[in-house]
Each structure stands twice: as C-alpha cells, then as structure tokens.
Design an enzyme around this catalytic site. Structure first.
Site, PDB file in Angstrom:
ATOM      1  N   SER A   1      99.457 -32.517-116.787  1.00  9.78           N
ATOM      2  CA  SER A   1      98.776 -32.108-115.560  1.00  9.78           C
ATOM      3  C   SER A   1      98.988 -33.159-114.486  1.00  9.78           C
ATOM      4  CB  SER A   1      97.276 -31.948-115.814  1.00  9.78           C
ATOM      5  OG  SER A   1      96.611 -31.842-114.563  1.00  9.78           O
TER       6      SER A   1
ATOM      7  N   HIS B   1     102.082 -28.798-115.300  1.00  7.44           N
ATOM      8  CA  HIS B   1     100.814 -28.088-115.111  1.00  7.44           C
ATOM      9  C   HIS B   1     100.228 -28.469-113.748  1.00  7.44           C
ATOM     10  CE1 HIS B   1      97.199 -25.991-116.603  1.00  7.44           C
ATOM     11  NE2 HIS B   1      96.501 -26.944-116.011  1.00  7.44           N
TER      12      HIS B   1
ATOM     13  N   ASP C   1      97.184 -27.931-111.141  1.00 11.13           N
ATOM     14  CA  ASP C   1      95.787 -27.506-111.054  1.00 11.13           C
ATOM     15  C   ASP C   1      95.403 -27.208-109.604  1.00 11.13           C
ATOM     16  OD1 ASP C   1      94.747 -27.642-113.777  1.00 11.13           O
ATOM     17  OD2 ASP C   1      95.239 -29.773-113.658  1.00 11.13           O
TER      18      ASP C   1
ATOM     19  N   MET D   1      92.652 -25.923-107.034  1.00 14.12           N
ATOM     20  CA  MET D   1      91.189 -25.790-106.939  1.00 14.12           C
ATOM     21  C   MET D   1      90.793 -25.549-105.496  1.00 14.12           C
ATOM     22  SD  MET D   1      89.939 -28.849-109.446  1.00 14.12           S
ATOM     23  CE  MET D   1      90.866 -29.302-110.918  1.00 14.12           C
TER      24      MET D   1
ATOM     25  N   HIS E   1      97.751 -23.254-112.648  1.00 14.14           N
ATOM     26  CA  HIS E   1      96.409 -22.904-113.136  1.00 14.14           C
ATOM     27  C   HIS E   1      95.513 -22.739-111.916  1.00 14.14           C
ATOM     28  CE1 HIS E   1      92.652 -24.659-115.450  1.00 14.14           C
ATOM     29  NE2 HIS E   1      92.469 -23.402-115.068  1.00 14.14           N
TER      30      HIS E   1
ATOM     31  N   MET F   1      92.274 -22.260-110.209  1.00 12.68           N
ATOM     32  CA  MET F   1      90.805 -22.353-110.290  1.00 12.68           C
ATOM     33  C   MET F   1      90.267 -22.000-108.917  1.00 12.68           C
ATOM     34  SD  MET F   1      90.699 -25.761-112.637  1.00 12.68           S
ATOM     35  CE  MET F   1      92.406 -26.132-112.265  1.00 12.68           C
TER      36      MET F   1
ATOM     37  N   MET G   1      89.950 -23.303-121.801  1.00 12.60           N
ATOM     38  CA  MET G   1      89.498 -24.600-121.281  1.00 12.60           C
ATOM     39  C   MET G   1      88.718 -25.349-122.354  1.00 12.60           C
ATOM     40  SD  MET G   1      90.770 -24.767-118.294  1.00 12.60           S
ATOM     41  CE  MET G   1      90.078 -26.395-117.963  1.00 12.60           C
TER      42      MET G   1
ATOM     43  N   ASP H   1      93.411 -26.874-122.406  1.00 10.50           N
ATOM     44  CA  ASP H   1      93.419 -27.730-121.212  1.00 10.50           C
ATOM     45  C   ASP H   1      92.100 -28.478-121.108  1.00 10.50           C
ATOM     46  OD1 ASP H   1      93.725 -28.852-118.700  1.00 10.50           O
ATOM     47  OD2 ASP H   1      93.785 -26.930-117.628  1.00 10.50           O
TER      48      ASP H   1
END
Ligand code: DX5
Ligand code: ZN
Length: 214
Positions: free
Chosen positions: A7, A30, A32, A34, A63, A65, A136, A174
């Site tokens: 990540s 990866h 992330d 957000m 990913h 979020m 998660m 993750d």
C-alpha cells in the site's frame, strides 16, 4: 501463489514514483482512495492514479473508500486502474452491482470490500461477479493499525464459497498484515496480502516482499 500488494499509503507522497519503483518485486500496487466521508481521512484521487500509471508495469489495485463509488469508477478505470474495489457499505446493492458492471465494461477487474463489522454474507449478492474480494483486517482509514485476527473466520467462509462455486476470484486482506500475521491470512484462504507499513518500513523492501509472500 501468494501475491503481495504494497500500500502506497505508507510511501513518501512527495516521492511517489521513486517509492513505487521500490516495490517492483511485488504483484500489485495498492492505492488507497479516501474521500473524508466514507472514512475520516482524505488521500489519493484520480489525477494521482493517472500520474502513477506510466511509472510502473505493475497492475494498480485501487481500493475505493468513498461514498457512492459508482460516481467515479469509470474515471478511475480511465486513469489506469487495473483492479477497482468498492465497499459494499458505500451504496445500495443495485448501485454496487452497477459499479461492478461499469468496471467490467471498461475491461478492468472488479471487486467488493467488507469493513470489519460487515458480515461475510454481504458478499453473496456480488460474489459471482467479482474478480476479487477484499476483507478489511482493520477499520479502513489509516495505515499502521493492529491486525484484527477475529476477521479470519470471515476470510475462511468467503474462501469456502469461492471454492464451492469454482470462481476465478482472488481473496485479499488489508490492514495490519506483517510477517507475524501473514500466516493466519494465508491459512484462512487469502491469496493477496496488502501491506503498507510492513513493506515500506523495511530496510530491504524486496526481501520483505519475498518474506511476506512466503
Ligand atoms: C487502510 C488501508 C490500508 C492501509 C494498510 O484503510 O486500506 O491499505 O494502507 O496499511 P498497513 O499495512 O500499515 O496496516
Ligand atoms: Zn487498502
């Protein structure tokens, strides 16, 4: 084979291309994403995915979020994402299904993500349409949190459903994945391990990736 997805949340954001270069021995990057609404943190968006795309040959595992990801999945695909995962908690079943369909229509791999308090059964409406399921093992939002070992029965249950149905679906974990916790994940049936601090905190990153892969 176990795949490692470092990540970049644990990378140096002022030197992202350099730090993505450090994980060339991994299987996925990866990313992330957000939005400050679905989780209490704001990180990377579409322009960063687009800027990262030419810096690595690895697939980008994005990913999301974010609330109502259907609004943005197409743009993330166009920016260069190879896998895009959406939280089942982030929208209605109908819209999550539409998001998976849009990702597939863009020729990319699609999946769903479950937060720790979301039961395994929440994947069932989507499982046949998933190329990947992400469980998660921390509350999403931040790197460097402690691994939740009590998520392992959920991973094992989803692995059983994938195998029973003969699906070509990866199973990813993750959060808090380290040399200490990777065996529990693999024994429960995960085949993709996300690791942020465990990779970027290592002195020898390629060796750490190899050790996590096992
Ligand atoms: C948390 C993110 C994770 C995070 C993992 O919301 O989804 O990908 O970066 O970081 P570590 O491996 O440090 O727990
Ligand atoms: Zn993540």
């Amino acid at each position: 084979m176990i795949k490692i997805a470092p990540s970049i949340l644990s990378a140096d954001f002022a030197n992202l291309a350099r730090d993505v270069g450090k994980i060339a021995a991994a299987d996925y990057v990866h990313v992330d994403v957000m939005d400050g609404l679905f989780v209490p943190n704001i990180t990377i968006g579409i322009p960063v995915v687009k800027a990262l795309r030419p810096t690595t040959a690895l697939p980008l595992d994005v990913h999301l979020m974010i609330e109502r990801p259907l609004r943005y999945v197409g743009q993330f695909c166009d920016a260069g994402a190879d896998l895009v995962t959406c939280h089942v908690e982030a929208d209605t079943e109908e819209n999550t299904r539409a998001a998976l369909a849009e990702i597939h229509a863009k020729g990319k791999r699609a999946g769903v993500v479950l937060k720790p308090r979301t039961p395994a059964e929440a994947v069932l409406p989507f499982l046949d349409d998933c190329d990947i399921v992400l469980v998660m093992t921390v509350e999403p939002g931040f790197g460097g949190q402690s691994f939740m070992a009590d998520m392992m029965p959920k991973v094992a249950q989803i692995r059983a459903w994938i195998d029973e149905r003969g699906l070509d679906c990866e199973l990813e974990v993750d959060g808090g994945v380290s040399l200490k916790t990777r065996d529990a994940c693999v024994n429960a049936g995960a085949n993709v391990l996300v690791a942020g601090s465990a990779v970027y905190g290592a002195d020898d990153i390629p060796a750490r990736i190899a050790a996590l892969r096992g």
